[in-house]
Design a protein around this motif. Structure first.
Motif, mmCIF file in Angstrom:
data_model
loop_
_atom_site.group_PDB
_atom_site.id
_atom_site.type_symbol
_atom_site.label_atom_id
_atom_site.label_comp_id
_atom_site.label_asym_id
_atom_site.label_seq_id
_atom_site.Cartn_x
_atom_site.Cartn_y
_atom_site.Cartn_z
ATOM 1 N N ASN A 121 65.127 -16.458 -15.547
ATOM 2 C CA ASN A 121 63.672 -16.464 -15.633
ATOM 3 C C ASN A 121 63.169 -15.076 -15.969
ATOM 4 O OD1 ASN A 121 64.347 -18.551 -13.225
ATOM 5 N ND2 ASN A 121 62.594 -19.233 -14.405
ATOM 6 N N GLY A 122 61.955 -15.031 -16.480
ATOM 7 C CA GLY A 122 61.299 -13.768 -16.765
ATOM 8 C C GLY A 122 59.834 -13.994 -17.055
ATOM 9 N N HIS A 133 72.881 -21.417 -27.990
ATOM 10 C CA HIS A 133 73.002 -19.975 -27.790
ATOM 11 C C HIS A 133 74.161 -19.670 -26.839
ATOM 12 C CE1 HIS A 133 69.018 -20.492 -29.461
ATOM 13 N NE2 HIS A 133 69.120 -19.230 -29.869
ATOM 14 N N ARG A 134 74.648 -18.439 -26.891
ATOM 15 C CA ARG A 134 75.815 -18.065 -26.079
ATOM 16 C C ARG A 134 75.502 -18.008 -24.591
ATOM 17 N NH1 ARG A 134 73.656 -13.480 -27.652
ATOM 18 N NH2 ARG A 134 73.806 -11.588 -26.400
ATOM 19 N N ALA A 165 70.337 -15.182 -23.970
ATOM 20 C CA ALA A 165 70.224 -15.117 -25.433
ATOM 21 C C ALA A 165 69.164 -16.102 -25.928
ATOM 22 C CB ALA A 165 71.575 -15.397 -26.091
ATOM 23 N N LEU A 166 69.129 -17.288 -25.339
ATOM 24 C CA LEU A 166 68.116 -18.274 -25.712
ATOM 25 C C LEU A 166 66.720 -17.744 -25.394
ATOM 26 C CD1 LEU A 166 68.080 -22.029 -25.391
ATOM 27 C CD2 LEU A 166 66.279 -20.768 -24.241
ATOM 28 N N LEU A 167 66.545 -17.143 -24.216
ATOM 29 C CA LEU A 167 65.238 -16.608 -23.835
ATOM 30 C C LEU A 167 64.810 -15.471 -24.764
ATOM 31 C CD1 LEU A 167 65.672 -16.682 -19.961
ATOM 32 C CD2 LEU A 167 64.176 -18.167 -21.330
ATOM 33 N N GLU A 168 65.756 -14.623 -25.150
ATOM 34 C CA GLU A 168 65.442 -13.547 -26.102
ATOM 35 C C GLU A 168 64.995 -14.135 -27.445
ATOM 36 O OE1 GLU A 168 65.159 -10.333 -25.668
ATOM 37 O OE2 GLU A 168 66.081 -10.121 -23.692
#
Length: 173
Positions: free
Chosen positions: A56-57, A13-14, A18-21
């Motif tokens: 993080n989220g 992923h960019r 973006a990976l987390l999304e």
């Protein structure tokens, strides 16, 4: 149910965001519909701050599945993003931690709820306080807001402004 998401290696992923999304988009098909989510937060790598910065989220999801089944789904999502579990605290493409499952308190091999170190981590409690400041820790009774204020790990953690993601949603209490 509360899930913490983290990444400091974007893989294909960019960016880690973006990976987390992309990972978050898989939750519904894994039987974990999203009720609320925080903004992404940035923090220095831990325990070695010389590593790549983390994102993080928190996601609050709805499920009737037992925590062991949820953990299996989370690990399956991690594997889709190239996560290989091994060395604790190593850099990773995706880390999904089950922080709490309702008010359950569990201590068994492979599963401790609430997550045993989450209350001390600003990069977990900060995002949780953003979406559910009144959430109460099932063991110590402290709110997410109070735990964020007293966190001792990741004190540099801060939210990244995200248009369209105000960090609002249902409180998982």
């Amino acid at each position: 149910m509360i899930v913490a998401l983290g990444s400091n290696r974007p893989g294909d992923h960019r960016s880690s965001e973006a990976l987390l999304e992309a990972a978050l988009s898989l939750f519904p098909q894994a039987g974990l519909p999203l009720l609320a989510r925080s903004r992404w937060w940035r923090s220095a790598a831990w325990p070695d701050p010389n590593g790549d910065e983390y994102r993080n989220g928190i996601a609050i999801v709805e499920t009737n599945d037992p925590p062991q089944a949820v953990l299996a789904q989370l690990f399956a999502i991690e594997r889709r993003f190239g996560r290989r579990r091994g060395v604790p605290n190593a850099p990773r493409t995706l880390d999904l931690d089950l922080i709490a499952h309702g008010r359950l308190v569990v201590d068994e091999p492979g599963l401790i709820l609430p997550h045993p170190r989450a209350a001390a981590r600003l990069f977990v409690m900060g995002p949780l306080a953003e979406v559910a400041p009144g959430w109460r820790h099932p063991v110590n009774g402290a709110t997410a807001g109070a735990l964020a204020a007293s966190a001792t790990v990741g004190r540099d953690a801060a939210p990244i402004p995200t248009p369209g993601c105000p960090g609002e949603g249902r409180d998982p209490s």
